[in-house]
Design a protein around this motif. Structure first.
Motif, short mmCIF file in Angstrom:
data_model
loop_
_atom_site.label_atom_id
_atom_site.label_comp_id
_atom_site.label_asym_id
_atom_site.label_seq_id
_atom_site.Cartn_x
_atom_site.Cartn_y
_atom_site.Cartn_z
N LEU A 4 50.10 30.56 32.42
CA LEU A 4 50.04 30.56 34.00
C LEU A 4 51.05 31.20 34.69
N LEU A 57 50.48 34.63 35.25
CA LEU A 57 49.40 35.03 36.12
C LEU A 57 49.86 34.86 37.66
N ILE A 58 51.03 33.94 37.93
CA ILE A 58 51.38 33.61 39.20
C ILE A 58 52.30 34.46 39.85
N GLU A 96 50.10 37.64 40.74
CA GLU A 96 49.37 37.50 41.97
C GLU A 96 50.54 37.38 43.23
N ARG A 110 43.98 29.33 45.09
CA ARG A 110 43.06 30.33 44.47
C ARG A 110 42.91 30.47 42.96
N ILE A 111 44.10 30.49 42.28
CA ILE A 111 43.98 30.49 40.81
C ILE A 111 43.41 29.05 40.38
N ASN A 112 43.59 27.80 40.90
CA ASN A 112 42.98 26.63 40.65
C ASN A 112 41.68 26.71 40.56
N ARG A 115 39.71 29.41 40.11
CA ARG A 115 39.07 30.40 39.48
C ARG A 115 37.89 30.04 38.57
N HIS A 148 37.47 32.79 33.69
CA HIS A 148 38.91 32.55 32.96
C HIS A 148 38.27 32.58 31.54
N SER A 192 35.87 25.43 37.33
CA SER A 192 37.32 25.77 37.77
C SER A 192 38.40 24.74 37.32
#
Length: 627
Positions: free
Chosen positions: A320, A323-324, A327, A395-397, A399, A402, A453
């Protein structure tokens, strides 16, 4: 002669299928020979379509080496044609292992020892040393080098070699929200500027991650500022980990059946004292699990490595984090990128950007405040950066595209409905429709299954969590107070702290007496609550934040105005109680006067009025004569 013995079956089955067929065919042909052997071999050669010499060679190989003599080495990739002894292979591996970088220098060391006549395991003492025996070339020996695991363990250490051994795989299936929390820290790969600081700094983050939902549901952000007294950069510390754990358990909660806090041994660590305190406050339901320390030696005589945590302990969080970083690598939204590794991918323009920021910092000191605030800095201001990071993290939370492990197996899916001309109707909204409308929509809609999500999964399970009571939170923060606050005449506690919030912080204290002083403890990751202690350190209670509402948020304004009206009624209640005696006295006076007036006769009332009129005329005559 025997066919393939059962003890050799494993080795036999590891041969290629074509080679096994050749071995089987020649074994069958040669095992049934009868004297005279040469005549029988001639018959076998004629039947196999080969020369008698080839048949004789196969026969002799079978007699001396068994079925292994019939193996066609040309058809066996990786087969050992040199027949190196196990003793020599082990000697060769030890040479490779003794070199910290390459195997070629180990081969040169072997050549030096061989030509010098040294005793080498696996090579007969009388072997001529002027030329190498067959099979001792570097191309052949390199096939017998140690495995990558062995070389990594010997040259670097067991921690690196662990990548080359079987892993222990785990799944989220069977977990629930709040049963496993992972805590970790990270450095963002961009610089920010803070008020009062001339140098830009890295933005640091401490966060909590629910393992089941894969939701990073809360985080704390701060710049790595420079201490003006010592000149050293100040990062995250143990107190901030206490604040984050307290915030998680007090505001979000833990699972009643048990909650494990998964931490490391670095910045995001939990002390044994805090661990025991959490265990006691939650009746043993909250426990701590720490990653193992790597650094043990690979063999006796090797020095111990520096102790370090096992990053695989929180592998889901590490992915994760990547990914952060991806982004937040937008050059327009997050200027001042530092790269993931300053040695390999540090942007060259960062040097010029920092020099430009230094020049602007000097100009800011000389400019009027009204002008200085209009300048555009080459880095994000820290509070602006915090808001952008929170926005990206949410926004990631949220999604749904995945491939999180065990998601489908755990049943974390749903089905939306695509309605022509209307669009996508979420499943929750569809289920909330009246039955007749739901049937009408279902007749027209096409099902659109999807994964939930992380935020949806976390919020669905959050309602079942148990939170710490206020006194439990106070017990965790009791040693963190020290700020003196005063209850104002407006029944608010107000103070400013730029490290916590750029705006003044206000807390509603209408139950406390104006002018009273307290020592306050506030959690920087949870500004909603202020805990108050008296001068002797005794906990008095806690007060909630009195929010500042935006003009555009009409609904929130109405709620706050209603709350203010209720507080006003509460404040007026003791005033009304204390004024009850005065009210009763006035009522008694009114009743008494009414009773007295009822006893006066009408004739007496008229006479009194006439006398009053005569007196008024006399005063008027006197005044006119005087003038």
């Amino acid at each position: 002669m025997q066919l393939i013995p059962s003890t050799d079956l494993t080795e036999y089955l590891q041969l290629p299928a074509e080679v096994r067929r050749d071995v089987d065919l020649w074994t069958t042909r040669l095992c049934g020979l009868t004297p005279p052997i040469q005549r029988s071999l001639a018959q076998v050669a004629a039947g196999a379509g080969v020369s008698v010499q080839t048949a004789r060679r196969k026969y002799d190989a079978l007699r001396h080496r068994g079925w292994r003599g019939l193996i066609n080495l040309a058809k066996c990739p990786g087969a050992d044609r040199s027949h190196l002894s196990p003793e020599f292979i082990e000697y060769w591996k030890s040479l490779c292992q003794s070199n910290g970088r390459k195997c070629r220098p180990a081969y040169r060391e072997f050549l030096r020892q061989f030509r010098a006549g040294h005793l080498i395991p696996g090579i007969e003492p009388g072997t001529p040393r002027h030329t190498l025996p067959t099979g001792y070339t570097y191309a052949n020996l390199i096939r017998h080098k140690p495995t990558r695991f062995e070389l990594a363990a010997a040259r670097i250490g067991r921690g690196t070699a662990a990548d080359l051994r079987p892993k222990v795989f785990t799944t989220r299936v069977g977990l629930q929200v709040g049963q496993r929390y992972i805590f970790d820290d990270m450095w963002h790969d961009f610089l920010v500027v803070a008020l009062g600081q001339r140098k830009p700094a890295r933005l640091l983050q401490l966060h909590a991650h629910d393992l089941y939902s894969a939701c990073q549901f809360t985080r704390g952000l701060k710049p790595r500022l420079e201490d003006p007294e010592s000149g050293k950069s100040v990062g995250l510390n143990e107190d901030e980990m206490v604040f984050l754990v307290t915030h998680v358990l007090a505001e979000y909660g833990y699972h009643y059946d048990g909650c494990v806090l998964m931490v490391e041994h670095g910045t995001a660590a939990i002390s044994e004292a805090l661990e025991q305190q959490l265990y006691d406050l939650t009746a043993g339901r909250v426990t701590v699990d720490r990653s193992g320390i790597q650094g043990a030696s690979a063999f006796a005589g090797q020095y111990l490595g520096r102790g370090k945590g096992n990053f695989r302990f929180k592998s889901s969080l590490e992915s994760l984090g990547n990914l952060i970083h991806n982004e937040t690598a937008n050059l327009l939204a997050f200027p001042g990128q530092t790269g993931s590794n300053s040695r390999t991918n540090l942007p060259e323009e960062l040097h010029g950007r920092q020099r430009h920021a230094d020049a602007l910092a000097c100009a800011l000191a000389a400019l009027p405040a009204a002008v200085a605030t209009q300048l555009r800095l080459p880095f994000l201001e820290v509070n602006q950066a915090k808001m952008l990071v929170d926005e990206i993290m949410e926004r990631i939370n949220r999604r749904t595209d995945h491939a999180l492990e065990g998601w489908v197996e755990a049943g974390l899916t749903t089905c939306d409905f695509e309605v022509p001309g209307v669009g996508l109707i979420p499943s929750a909204k569809f289920l909330a429709l009246p039955p007749e409308r739901r049937a009408a929509v279902q007749a027209l809609a096409s099902p659109a299954p999807r994964r939930l999500s992380p935020r949806e999964v976390f919020e669905a399970g959050r309602s079942a969590l148990v939170t710490l009571r206020p006194e439990h939170t106070a017990a965790l923060l009791k040693d963190k107070h020290g700020r003196e606050v005063v209850v104002g005449h407006d029944h608010l506690i107000t103070f400013e702290d730029a490290a916590l919030c750029p705006s003044p912080l206000r807390y509603l204290a209408h139950t406390l007496a104006p002018g009273d002083k307290y020592l306050a403890a506030v959690n920087p990751w949870s500004l909603e609550t202020l805990h108050l202690f008296d001068a002797r350190g005794a906990w008095v209670g806690c007060v909630r934040a009195w929010q500042t509402i935006s003009h555009t948020d009409t609904e929130a304004l109405h709620r706050q105005m209603g709350r203010a009206a209720q507080i006003e009624r509460d404040l007026l209640r003791p005033v009304a109680a204390r004024g009850a005696a005065l009210t009763r006295a006035r009522l008694d006076d009114a009743r008494h006067n009414a009773t007295v007036l009822k006893t006066v006769r009408r004739e007496d009332l008229k006479q009194t009025v006439s006398e009053s009129d005569a007196a008024a005329d006399a005063r008027a005559l006197f005044l006119s004569s005087t003038l």
